[in-house]
Each structure stands twice: as C-alpha cells, then as structure tokens.
Design a protein around this motif. Structure first.
Motif, PDB file in Angstrom:
ATOM      1  N   GLU A 159       0.811  -1.216   0.000  1.00 29.36           N
ATOM      2  CA  GLU A 159       0.000   0.000   0.000  1.00 29.36           C
ATOM      3  C   GLU A 159       0.843   1.264   0.000  1.00 29.36           C
ATOM      4  O   GLU A 159       0.347   2.346   0.295  1.00 29.36           O
ATOM      5  CB  GLU A 159      -0.943  -0.011   1.204  1.00 29.36           C
ATOM      6  N   ALA A 160       2.140   1.133  -0.323  1.00 31.35           N
ATOM      7  CA  ALA A 160       3.038   2.276  -0.296  1.00 31.35           C
ATOM      8  C   ALA A 160       3.323   2.776  -1.708  1.00 31.35           C
ATOM      9  O   ALA A 160       3.158   2.049  -2.692  1.00 31.35           O
ATOM     10  CB  ALA A 160       4.348   1.890   0.382  1.00 31.35           C
ATOM     11  N   VAL A 161       3.756   4.016  -1.801  1.00 37.44           N
ATOM     12  CA  VAL A 161       4.139   4.571  -3.104  1.00 37.44           C
ATOM     13  C   VAL A 161       5.578   4.162  -3.401  1.00 37.44           C
ATOM     14  O   VAL A 161       6.388   3.927  -2.493  1.00 37.44           O
ATOM     15  CB  VAL A 161       3.994   6.102  -3.117  1.00 37.44           C
ATOM     16  N   ASP A 162       5.888   4.106  -4.691  1.00 38.47           N
ATOM     17  CA  ASP A 162       7.191   3.594  -5.117  1.00 38.47           C
ATOM     18  C   ASP A 162       8.350   4.347  -4.489  1.00 38.47           C
ATOM     19  O   ASP A 162       9.343   3.746  -4.033  1.00 38.47           O
ATOM     20  CB  ASP A 162       7.300   3.656  -6.638  1.00 38.47           C
ATOM     21  N   GLU A 163       8.260   5.669  -4.474  1.00 40.78           N
ATOM     22  CA  GLU A 163       9.369   6.481  -3.968  1.00 40.78           C
ATOM     23  C   GLU A 163       9.676   6.172  -2.509  1.00 40.78           C
ATOM     24  O   GLU A 163      10.848   6.117  -2.106  1.00 40.78           O
ATOM     25  CB  GLU A 163       9.048   7.970  -4.126  1.00 40.78           C
ATOM     26  N   ASP A 164       8.634   5.950  -1.716  1.00 38.04           N
ATOM     27  CA  ASP A 164       8.843   5.654  -0.297  1.00 38.04           C
ATOM     28  C   ASP A 164       9.530   4.304  -0.124  1.00 38.04           C
ATOM     29  O   ASP A 164      10.375   4.131   0.761  1.00 38.04           O
ATOM     30  CB  ASP A 164       7.513   5.664   0.445  1.00 38.04           C
ATOM     31  N   ILE A 165       9.149   3.332  -0.939  1.00 33.71           N
ATOM     32  CA  ILE A 165       9.758   1.999  -0.840  1.00 33.71           C
ATOM     33  C   ILE A 165      11.235   2.062  -1.198  1.00 33.71           C
ATOM     34  O   ILE A 165      12.096   1.541  -0.472  1.00 33.71           O
ATOM     35  CB  ILE A 165       9.022   1.000  -1.753  1.00 33.71           C
ATOM     36  N   VAL A 166      11.555   2.712  -2.313  1.00 30.67           N
ATOM     37  CA  VAL A 166      12.951   2.808  -2.752  1.00 30.67           C
ATOM     38  C   VAL A 166      13.784   3.557  -1.713  1.00 30.67           C
ATOM     39  O   VAL A 166      14.907   3.156  -1.376  1.00 30.67           O
ATOM     40  CB  VAL A 166      13.041   3.496  -4.125  1.00 30.67           C
ATOM     41  N   GLU A 167      13.224   4.648  -1.183  1.00 26.35           N
ATOM     42  CA  GLU A 167      13.942   5.427  -0.168  1.00 26.35           C
ATOM     43  C   GLU A 167      14.184   4.590   1.085  1.00 26.35           C
ATOM     44  O   GLU A 167      15.270   4.635   1.676  1.00 26.35           O
ATOM     45  CB  GLU A 167      13.136   6.679   0.178  1.00 26.35           C
ATOM     46  N   ASP A 168      13.186   3.811   1.482  1.00 25.89           N
ATOM     47  CA  ASP A 168      13.288   2.987   2.681  1.00 25.89           C
ATOM     48  C   ASP A 168      14.356   1.906   2.508  1.00 25.89           C
ATOM     49  O   ASP A 168      15.214   1.720   3.386  1.00 25.89           O
ATOM     50  CB  ASP A 168      11.925   2.347   2.965  1.00 25.89           C
ATOM     51  N   VAL A 169      14.303   1.197   1.395  1.00 25.56           N
ATOM     52  CA  VAL A 169      15.291   0.139   1.139  1.00 25.56           C
ATOM     53  C   VAL A 169      16.694   0.733   1.059  1.00 25.56           C
ATOM     54  O   VAL A 169      17.658   0.190   1.623  1.00 25.56           O
ATOM     55  CB  VAL A 169      14.952  -0.627  -0.156  1.00 25.56           C
ATOM     56  N   SER A 170      16.834   1.860   0.368  1.00 24.08           N
ATOM     57  CA  SER A 170      18.140   2.496   0.202  1.00 24.08           C
ATOM     58  C   SER A 170      18.724   2.912   1.552  1.00 24.08           C
ATOM     59  O   SER A 170      19.934   2.760   1.795  1.00 24.08           O
ATOM     60  CB  SER A 170      18.020   3.716  -0.713  1.00 24.08           C
ATOM     61  N   ALA A 171      17.870   3.429   2.440  1.00 24.72           N
ATOM     62  CA  ALA A 171      18.340   3.859   3.759  1.00 24.72           C
ATOM     63  C   ALA A 171      18.822   2.665   4.581  1.00 24.72           C
ATOM     64  O   ALA A 171      19.872   2.732   5.243  1.00 24.72           O
ATOM     65  CB  ALA A 171      17.227   4.596   4.497  1.00 24.72           C
TER      66      ALA A 171
END
Length: 350
Positions: A159-171
């Motif tokens: 249920e998340a937006v793509d940008e949030d997922i990529v940012e989360d994984v990258s962090a």
C-alpha cells in the motif's frame, strides 16, 4: 470501537504504544528506563570474543558497559576478535543476552540482510504483478550493494508509493553497509533499538491502522490502562464459568485451566479450546515466553488432536516463534516460545 487504532502515550515518563483492534488490546510496547544498561532486542554492537563455551556450543562476547552476550553456533572465532552482533532475545536476570551475527536491518517496508543474499517478497502479497513490480523496486534500491546482501520486501509495501519503498530500502542498505564495515575498535553500540513508537510505525501495519492517537491521555481514554490492570492479574476468564491462571516462575510459565462447577469432559474441552483462542494474545501482552506448561482441564483423549490443530492454527498468525513440544507423560501440554520481550509485570510501573 471498531477498526484498528494505535495509541501513543507515555508510562512513567517512558514512551509507550498500544495496538487496539475492534476495541480489544492486541499488543503493547514500553521503552525501558533510561538508566537500564541491559542490551535491548534489535540493538547491533561491535563486540569482542571473550571465551569459548564448549559445552554450550558457542562463545561469550563482551559488550559495552560491562554487559555480556552469548553467541551460539559459531566456529573459528579467536579470543579478542571483533565481531558485529545483534541482540535477538530478552536476557533474564544477570544472564548474557542472546546475540547473532545474522544481522537484520528492519524498517517499515523492507528488511536488508547482510550475508544472506536474495530478493524476497512477503508471502501476504499474492498478486503476481504487484510482486514483480516490488521486485523491480528492490533491485533498483539495492543496485551496487555487496553481492552477499539480500532484501525482504515487507507486506506494508503493498500500500506504499514507489518512492517511499525505494527510499526505505536504500536507507536500510546504506546503514547496513556502514555497520558491517565498522569492525575495528572497542565494544560499542552501533545501532540502537527502536523505541516503542518506532516499533508501532514499523511493525503494526497488518491491519493498517485506521487512526493514530498520540496524547498524554491516550491510554486512559482508550481503555489501555484498564486492560493492563487485567493483564497484571494471573486470572483469565474463559466464559461459561471457566478460567485459566497464568503464573510465571523462574523455571517456566505454568498455565492452569479450570472449569468451575462443571466437571464434565465436554466442559473441559470447551474450556481448553477457549484458552487456545486467546493464548497467543495473552502470551504476547503479558510478555511470557520460554518453557510454557499447560495443565489443561480433563478432556477426552480422542480430542487431543483437535486441541493441537486449534492451537497450531491460533499460533500461525502470531509473530513470535513458538514450538509445540507436545504432551508430557502426566498429560500436560508444553510449548517453547522465543524470548522476544520483557515480561509486562517487570516493566509496567507499580
């Protein structure tokens, strides 16, 4: 009160969070006192190998502030060697904290796993197109990571937006890379454990909350304090005049099921099944773990399989690893549950 509500409050000046589903308390977390030096679950340390514990299949490691950890199932570590470890369980009394070298860098949408390569998607995400898309995002965020790094995309990502997922994984990936490279030096805390409020944001996503209430009176207003008062009593009502007693000791947790005035085998089965339905919630909220021995109400032996099936089903959705050890010669049923939190009666202020 219908729906899922997360309550954020303080207890004796310490952050606390509660999960309430359809008006019923399902989970509660409380930060430890600031002056408590005990290692917390999830913390990551640079440690030093102290000595081998041959009979126990592991080594003792030195942590900061005079604390110790026990690292099981490792070979080839020399005394004085540096090792990066993560606390994986609650340490009782003065015992060493159980630690592991299998590090997990966990956030809301992902878990990055150094030394455990692979890309995985939560099984609860079943749509193949969604899984393929999330896999693409994971590869994007992990591009250039060490070959032995892996990632697990968590269910909240659906249920998340793509940008949030990529940012989360990258962090999480950046943090993992920094930590595993920080091998040299004295014992040191490298990553602190999440606060109770952070745990609520990170882990309480299924079901997704309908409301988050952050207030100095949230626990009182939403009935959390009243629910905790009941949990601090050993007695749990099972309906129909039956009840169970939850009594932790230094060796094990004893659960005794009673049927009251009805001594029939049918009443015994009914009471035992009522216990099973609420057992995961009671153990989770009370913070009870380790060896758990249930002295069940008398029931027909032919119904033991039914009892086990219902128990296994009830535990399936529980996040804490629990092993069904089975029946004892005296007719008790035993469980072994991972120590993943402190007992409620020890951390709730009196």
């Amino acid at each position: 009160m219908k729906g899922c509500v997360i309550a954020l409050d303080e207890v004796a000046g310490r952050k606390a969070a509660a999960l309430i589903v359809d008006g019923r308390l399902q989970d509660i977390r409380i930060d430890p006192p600031e002056n408590d030096p005990s290692p917390e679950i999830g913390e990551i340390y640079r440690a030093k190998v102290a000595r081998a514990m041959g009979g126990q299949g592991g080594v003792m490691v030195t942590l900061p502030d005079g604390q110790s950890g026990f690292l099981r199932g490792v070979k080839g570590l020399e005394q004085g060697a540096s090792v990066i470890v993560q606390v994986m369980g609650y340490a009782e009394g003065n015992k060493a904290a159980p630690v592991t070298t299998r590090l997990l860098f966990k956030s809301r949408y992902a878990i990055v796993t150094p030394a455990a390569a692979g890309f995985n998607i939560a099984r609860s995400i079943r749509d193949e197109e969604d899984r393929d898309h999330l896999l693409e995002l994971a590869h994007e965020a992990m591009e250039g990571a060490p070959e032995d790094f892996g990632v697990i995309i968590r269910s909240a990502s659906a249920e998340a937006v793509d940008e949030d997922i990529v940012e989360d994984v990258s962090a999480m990936r950046a943090l993992a890379e920094a930590v595993v490279a920080d091998m040299n030096g004295a014992p040191e805390l490298l990553v602190a454990a999440p606060t109770s409020h952070e745990v609520a944001w990170r882990d309480w996503t299924s079901p997704m909350p309908d409301e988050v209430v952050e207030s100095p009176t949230a626990f009182a207003d939403l009935g959390v304090e009243e629910a905790v008062d009941a949990l601090l009593s050993p007695r749990v009502e099972l309906g129909g005049g039956a009840w169970a007693m939850f009594e932790p000791t230094s060796a094990l947790v004893a659960i005794d099921v009673n049927t009251g005035g009805d001594l029939s085998l049918a009443a015994g089965l009914k009471a035992n099944l009522a216990l099973v339905r609420d057992l995961p919630r009671q153990l989770r909220l009370r913070g009870l773990s380790g060896q758990i021995t249930m002295d069940l109400a008398p029931m027909p032996k032919k119904d033991r399989r039914l009892f086990e099936d219902k128990l296994r089903s009830a535990l399936r959705s529980d996040a804490t690893d629990t092993v069904l050890a089975g029946w004892t010669p005296l007719g008790h049923f035993e469980l072994q549950r991972k120590r993943d939190r402190a007992p409620l009666h020890e951390i709730w202020p009196s």
